[in-house]
Design an enzyme around this catalytic site. Structure first.
Site, PDB file in Angstrom:
ATOM      1  N   GLY A  92       0.796  -1.226   0.000  1.00 45.32           N
ATOM      2  CA  GLY A  92       0.000   0.000   0.000  1.00 45.32           C
ATOM      3  C   GLY A  92       0.826   1.273   0.000  1.00 45.32           C
ATOM      4  O   GLY A  92       0.334   2.335   0.377  1.00 45.32           O
ATOM      5  N   HIS A  97       9.160   7.481  -0.939  1.00 46.22           N
ATOM      6  CA  HIS A  97      10.218   7.979  -0.048  1.00 46.22           C
ATOM      7  C   HIS A  97       9.913   7.282   1.265  1.00 46.22           C
ATOM      8  O   HIS A  97       8.816   7.478   1.835  1.00 46.22           O
ATOM      9  CB  HIS A  97      10.130   9.509   0.063  1.00 46.22           C
ATOM     10  CG  HIS A  97      11.173  10.161   0.912  1.00 46.22           C
ATOM     11  ND1 HIS A  97      11.940  11.241   0.478  1.00 46.22           N
ATOM     12  CD2 HIS A  97      11.565   9.921   2.189  1.00 46.22           C
ATOM     13  CE1 HIS A  97      12.763  11.626   1.445  1.00 46.22           C
ATOM     14  NE2 HIS A  97      12.548  10.844   2.504  1.00 46.22           N
ATOM     15  N   HIS A  99       8.905   5.931   4.666  1.00 50.23           N
ATOM     16  CA  HIS A  99       8.261   6.659   5.764  1.00 50.23           C
ATOM     17  C   HIS A  99       7.620   5.687   6.731  1.00 50.23           C
ATOM     18  O   HIS A  99       7.230   4.570   6.350  1.00 50.23           O
ATOM     19  CB  HIS A  99       7.225   7.654   5.227  1.00 50.23           C
ATOM     20  CG  HIS A  99       6.206   7.039   4.303  1.00 50.23           C
ATOM     21  ND1 HIS A  99       6.462   6.811   2.971  1.00 50.23           N
ATOM     22  CD2 HIS A  99       4.943   6.598   4.520  1.00 50.23           C
ATOM     23  CE1 HIS A  99       5.391   6.268   2.409  1.00 50.23           C
ATOM     24  NE2 HIS A  99       4.462   6.115   3.333  1.00 50.23           N
TER      25      HIS A  99
HETATM   26  P1  AMP Z   1       1.677   5.346   2.233  1.00 49.02           P
HETATM   27  O1  AMP Z   1       0.305   4.975   1.725  1.00 49.02           O
HETATM   28  O2  AMP Z   1       2.207   4.458   3.291  1.00 49.02           O
HETATM   29  O3  AMP Z   1       2.646   5.590   1.095  1.00 49.02           O
HETATM   30  O4  AMP Z   1       1.479   6.718   3.001  1.00 49.02           O
HETATM   31  C1  AMP Z   1       1.513   7.965   2.401  1.00 49.02           C
HETATM   32  C2  AMP Z   1       0.839   8.895   3.360  1.00 49.02           C
HETATM   33  O5  AMP Z   1       1.183  10.224   3.027  1.00 49.02           O
HETATM   34  C3  AMP Z   1      -0.690   8.808   3.329  1.00 49.02           C
HETATM   35  O6  AMP Z   1      -1.166   8.462   4.626  1.00 49.02           O
HETATM   36  C4  AMP Z   1      -1.114  10.206   2.916  1.00 49.02           C
HETATM   37  O7  AMP Z   1      -2.283  10.650   3.575  1.00 49.02           O
HETATM   38  C5  AMP Z   1       0.085  11.037   3.298  1.00 49.02           C
HETATM   39  N1  AMP Z   1       0.260  12.261   2.539  1.00 49.02           N
HETATM   40  C6  AMP Z   1       0.191  12.405   1.188  1.00 49.02           C
HETATM   41  N2  AMP Z   1       0.422  13.675   0.845  1.00 49.02           N
HETATM   42  C7  AMP Z   1       0.644  14.360   1.992  1.00 49.02           C
HETATM   43  C8  AMP Z   1       0.930  15.732   2.303  1.00 49.02           C
HETATM   44  N3  AMP Z   1       1.054  16.670   1.349  1.00 49.02           N
HETATM   45  N4  AMP Z   1       1.096  16.063   3.596  1.00 49.02           N
HETATM   46  C9  AMP Z   1       0.968  15.128   4.564  1.00 49.02           C
HETATM   47  N5  AMP Z   1       0.730  13.838   4.338  1.00 49.02           N
HETATM   48  C10 AMP Z   1       0.546  13.454   3.075  1.00 49.02           C
HETATM   49 ZN    ZN Z   2      12.220  11.838  -1.469  1.00 51.50          ZN
END
Ligand code: AMP
Ligand code: ZN
Length: 113
Positions: A92, A97, A99
């Protein structure tokens, strides 16, 4: 560099910062799935868990030390919380990057969907 989280680190895209030091940046998730939902990332661009090796793994240990401090400041260390890394399509992962999600302030279900 076209990476969303690199742009958050540089400030090109705004974010609700909760912590920053030389190595890491932490901010509130824009689409929170729990009353507390933050994302912590290394400042170095590493695309996913697949890229972790002996040469760059110290940052992962450092991220977990920072998480340890943050959850105590938030006072969720006793109620509990969840750290999540989504990797790749089946995991998912939507931002390439690496995280870690920090989620808390509610009882989370298990297993995830
Ligand atoms: P994943 O699905 O593990 O790649 O998580 C990516 C996360 O980044 C999701 O929970 C999104 O809601 C979050 N996300 C995407 N864009 C932003 C943004 N501009 N600021 C803060 N969180 C974000
Ligand atoms: Zn990056």
């Amino acid at each position: 560099n076209d990476c969303l989280f690199c742009k958050i680190i540089s400030g090109d895209i705004p974010s609700s910062k909760i912590f920053e030091n030389e190595f890491v940046y932490a901010f509130k998730d824009i689409d929170p799935q729990a009353p507390f939902h933050a994302i912590i990332i290394p400042k170095e661009h590493i695309s996913s868990m697949n890229e972790i090796n002996e040469g760059n793994s110290e940052i992962i240990a450092h991220i977990f030390v920072v998480i340890n401090k943050l959850v105590k400041e938030l006072n969720i260390h006793e109620t509990g919380y969840r750290i999540i890394n989504n990797c790749g399509k089946d995991g998912g992962q939507t931002v390439n990057h690496i995280h870690f999600h920090i989620m808390g302030q509610r009882e989370l279900k298990w297993p995830p969907g």
